[in-house]
Design a protein around this motif. Sequence first.
Motif, PDB file in Angstrom:
ATOM      1  N   TRP A  35     -39.454  32.067  58.997  1.00  0.00           N
ATOM      2  CA  TRP A  35     -39.224  30.765  59.621  1.00  0.00           C
ATOM      3  C   TRP A  35     -38.679  29.781  58.599  1.00  0.00           C
ATOM      4  O   TRP A  35     -39.029  29.844  57.427  1.00  0.00           O
ATOM      5  CB  TRP A  35     -40.540  30.204  60.170  1.00  0.00           C
ATOM      6  CG  TRP A  35     -41.051  30.929  61.356  1.00  0.00           C
ATOM      7  CD1 TRP A  35     -41.809  32.066  61.359  1.00  0.00           C
ATOM      8  CD2 TRP A  35     -40.849  30.592  62.728  1.00  0.00           C
ATOM      9  NE1 TRP A  35     -42.095  32.443  62.636  1.00  0.00           N
ATOM     10  CE2 TRP A  35     -41.521  31.557  63.505  1.00  0.00           C
ATOM     11  CE3 TRP A  35     -40.171  29.556  63.363  1.00  0.00           C
ATOM     12  CZ2 TRP A  35     -41.518  31.514  64.887  1.00  0.00           C
ATOM     13  CZ3 TRP A  35     -40.177  29.515  64.750  1.00  0.00           C
ATOM     14  CH2 TRP A  35     -40.847  30.486  65.496  1.00  0.00           C
ATOM     15  N   ASN A  36     -37.837  28.866  59.066  1.00  0.00           N
ATOM     16  CA  ASN A  36     -37.462  27.734  58.221  1.00  0.00           C
ATOM     17  C   ASN A  36     -38.718  26.911  58.001  1.00  0.00           C
ATOM     18  O   ASN A  36     -39.477  26.669  58.933  1.00  0.00           O
ATOM     19  CB  ASN A  36     -36.390  26.879  58.892  1.00  0.00           C
ATOM     20  CG  ASN A  36     -35.037  27.532  58.844  1.00  0.00           C
ATOM     21  OD1 ASN A  36     -34.835  28.500  58.130  1.00  0.00           O
ATOM     22  ND2 ASN A  36     -34.100  27.011  59.612  1.00  0.00           N
ATOM     23  N   GLN A  37     -38.929  26.511  56.751  1.00  0.00           N
ATOM     24  CA  GLN A  37     -40.155  25.792  56.418  1.00  0.00           C
ATOM     25  C   GLN A  37     -39.796  24.391  55.946  1.00  0.00           C
ATOM     26  O   GLN A  37     -39.518  24.179  54.787  1.00  0.00           O
ATOM     27  CB  GLN A  37     -40.933  26.548  55.338  1.00  0.00           C
ATOM     28  CG  GLN A  37     -41.320  27.930  55.790  1.00  0.00           C
ATOM     29  CD  GLN A  37     -41.849  28.778  54.668  1.00  0.00           C
ATOM     30  OE1 GLN A  37     -41.831  28.387  53.517  1.00  0.00           O
ATOM     31  NE2 GLN A  37     -42.311  29.942  54.996  1.00  0.00           N
ATOM     32  N   TYR A  75     -33.117  30.264  67.316  1.00  0.00           N
ATOM     33  CA  TYR A  75     -33.634  28.900  67.183  1.00  0.00           C
ATOM     34  C   TYR A  75     -34.551  28.592  68.363  1.00  0.00           C
ATOM     35  O   TYR A  75     -34.262  28.982  69.495  1.00  0.00           O
ATOM     36  CB  TYR A  75     -32.491  27.882  67.126  1.00  0.00           C
ATOM     37  CG  TYR A  75     -31.664  28.008  65.878  1.00  0.00           C
ATOM     38  CD1 TYR A  75     -32.035  27.351  64.710  1.00  0.00           C
ATOM     39  CD2 TYR A  75     -30.523  28.799  65.852  1.00  0.00           C
ATOM     40  CE1 TYR A  75     -31.279  27.475  63.551  1.00  0.00           C
ATOM     41  CE2 TYR A  75     -29.764  28.927  64.701  1.00  0.00           C
ATOM     42  CZ  TYR A  75     -30.151  28.264  63.556  1.00  0.00           C
ATOM     43  OH  TYR A  75     -29.407  28.396  62.415  1.00  0.00           O
ATOM     44  N   GLN A  81     -35.731  23.500  53.671  1.00  0.00           N
ATOM     45  CA  GLN A  81     -35.842  24.915  53.346  1.00  0.00           C
ATOM     46  C   GLN A  81     -35.251  25.737  54.477  1.00  0.00           C
ATOM     47  O   GLN A  81     -35.667  25.616  55.621  1.00  0.00           O
ATOM     48  CB  GLN A  81     -37.296  25.292  53.098  1.00  0.00           C
ATOM     49  CG  GLN A  81     -37.844  24.679  51.850  1.00  0.00           C
ATOM     50  CD  GLN A  81     -39.239  25.173  51.555  1.00  0.00           C
ATOM     51  OE1 GLN A  81     -39.801  25.969  52.265  1.00  0.00           O
ATOM     52  NE2 GLN A  81     -39.798  24.680  50.473  1.00  0.00           N
ATOM     53  N   ARG A  82     -34.286  26.558  54.139  1.00  0.00           N
ATOM     54  CA  ARG A  82     -33.544  27.328  55.126  1.00  0.00           C
ATOM     55  C   ARG A  82     -33.789  28.817  54.936  1.00  0.00           C
ATOM     56  O   ARG A  82     -32.859  29.590  54.784  1.00  0.00           O
ATOM     57  CB  ARG A  82     -32.065  26.996  55.017  1.00  0.00           C
ATOM     58  CG  ARG A  82     -31.745  25.531  55.254  1.00  0.00           C
ATOM     59  CD  ARG A  82     -30.306  25.171  54.928  1.00  0.00           C
ATOM     60  NE  ARG A  82     -29.351  26.243  55.047  1.00  0.00           N
ATOM     61  CZ  ARG A  82     -28.565  26.445  56.101  1.00  0.00           C
ATOM     62  NH1 ARG A  82     -28.617  25.639  57.120  1.00  0.00           N
ATOM     63  NH2 ARG A  82     -27.703  27.448  56.113  1.00  0.00           N
ATOM     64  N   LEU A  83     -35.047  29.234  54.964  1.00  0.00           N
ATOM     65  CA  LEU A  83     -35.388  30.635  54.731  1.00  0.00           C
ATOM     66  C   LEU A  83     -34.745  31.546  55.767  1.00  0.00           C
ATOM     67  O   LEU A  83     -34.180  32.587  55.419  1.00  0.00           O
ATOM     68  CB  LEU A  83     -36.909  30.825  54.716  1.00  0.00           C
ATOM     69  CG  LEU A  83     -37.409  32.248  54.475  1.00  0.00           C
ATOM     70  CD1 LEU A  83     -36.950  32.755  53.118  1.00  0.00           C
ATOM     71  CD2 LEU A  83     -38.922  32.300  54.576  1.00  0.00           C
ATOM     72  N   ALA A  84     -34.803  31.183  57.042  1.00  0.00           N
ATOM     73  CA  ALA A  84     -34.249  32.036  58.094  1.00  0.00           C
ATOM     74  C   ALA A  84     -32.746  32.258  57.897  1.00  0.00           C
ATOM     75  O   ALA A  84     -32.270  33.397  57.946  1.00  0.00           O
ATOM     76  CB  ALA A  84     -34.523  31.420  59.464  1.00  0.00           C
ATOM     77  N   GLU A  85     -31.997  31.188  57.665  1.00  0.00           N
ATOM     78  CA  GLU A  85     -30.556  31.326  57.465  1.00  0.00           C
ATOM     79  C   GLU A  85     -30.240  32.111  56.197  1.00  0.00           C
ATOM     80  O   GLU A  85     -29.316  32.920  56.168  1.00  0.00           O
ATOM     81  CB  GLU A  85     -29.877  29.950  57.413  1.00  0.00           C
ATOM     82  CG  GLU A  85     -29.763  29.262  58.751  1.00  0.00           C
ATOM     83  CD  GLU A  85     -30.978  28.394  59.080  1.00  0.00           C
ATOM     84  OE1 GLU A  85     -31.986  28.463  58.346  1.00  0.00           O
ATOM     85  OE2 GLU A  85     -30.918  27.669  60.075  1.00  0.00           O
ATOM     86  N   ASN A  86     -31.008  31.866  55.134  1.00  0.00           N
ATOM     87  CA  ASN A  86     -30.763  32.572  53.875  1.00  0.00           C
ATOM     88  C   ASN A  86     -31.012  34.069  54.008  1.00  0.00           C
ATOM     89  O   ASN A  86     -30.279  34.876  53.430  1.00  0.00           O
ATOM     90  CB  ASN A  86     -31.621  31.984  52.761  1.00  0.00           C
ATOM     91  CG  ASN A  86     -31.171  30.594  52.372  1.00  0.00           C
ATOM     92  OD1 ASN A  86     -30.054  30.195  52.657  1.00  0.00           O
ATOM     93  ND2 ASN A  86     -32.061  29.854  51.733  1.00  0.00           N
ATOM     94  N   GLU A 103     -37.592  20.604  56.541  1.00  0.00           N
ATOM     95  CA  GLU A 103     -36.225  20.187  56.824  1.00  0.00           C
ATOM     96  C   GLU A 103     -35.215  20.748  55.834  1.00  0.00           C
ATOM     97  O   GLU A 103     -34.096  21.067  56.179  1.00  0.00           O
ATOM     98  CB  GLU A 103     -36.176  18.656  56.794  1.00  0.00           C
ATOM     99  CG  GLU A 103     -34.876  18.096  57.304  1.00  0.00           C
ATOM    100  CD  GLU A 103     -34.937  16.589  57.401  1.00  0.00           C
ATOM    101  OE1 GLU A 103     -34.047  15.947  56.819  1.00  0.00           O
ATOM    102  OE2 GLU A 103     -35.870  16.075  58.034  1.00  0.00           O
TER     103      GLU A 103
END
Length: 170
Positions: A60-62, A21, A66-71, A64
């Motif tokens: 990167w998270n795109q 982060y 969208q959680r691409l990084a966590e997914n 608020e």
Amino acid sequence: MANETYVTIIGRLTGDAELRYTPSGAGVANFTVASNARMFDKNSNEWKNKPTTFWRCAAWNQGEKQRLAENVCDALKKGDSVIVRGEIESREYTTKEGAKRTVMELRVETIGKDLRRHQPAANNVQGQNASQGGGWGGNPPAAQEDPWGAPATSNTGGGWGNGPGNEPPF
């Protein structure tokens, strides 16, 4: 934006993605994809592997929601076969010794498992519905219960397209 260079990479993850982060709270998953291109050698009449290319990727998270990084970190692991689409970016940095370096990396737009090469998980659903008959992974229904398993009827009446004046059954 103009002049982006987007590519699609098919390969395997060389390790688990690392989630970090930024001080502002934006999440980024860093990982590497190894891609092996193949070419056909007409002289030997066989396929040959080209050298492996390693692609450094950042997801990167795109926004608020969208959680691409966590997914990426939750869904993918070392050795998974993936298809990645993203933009090639060059980044410059200075080493501790003062030397300037430039690296190319892929800013990931989309990523997913390549199901052509993916092995099923050990805890899949197969067999869980076996006692109930049917469902995903269960036993198929008996032939008398399966309306699609019945043989086709003759063209002498009824049905769809069995005459010039017949209408579809809906």
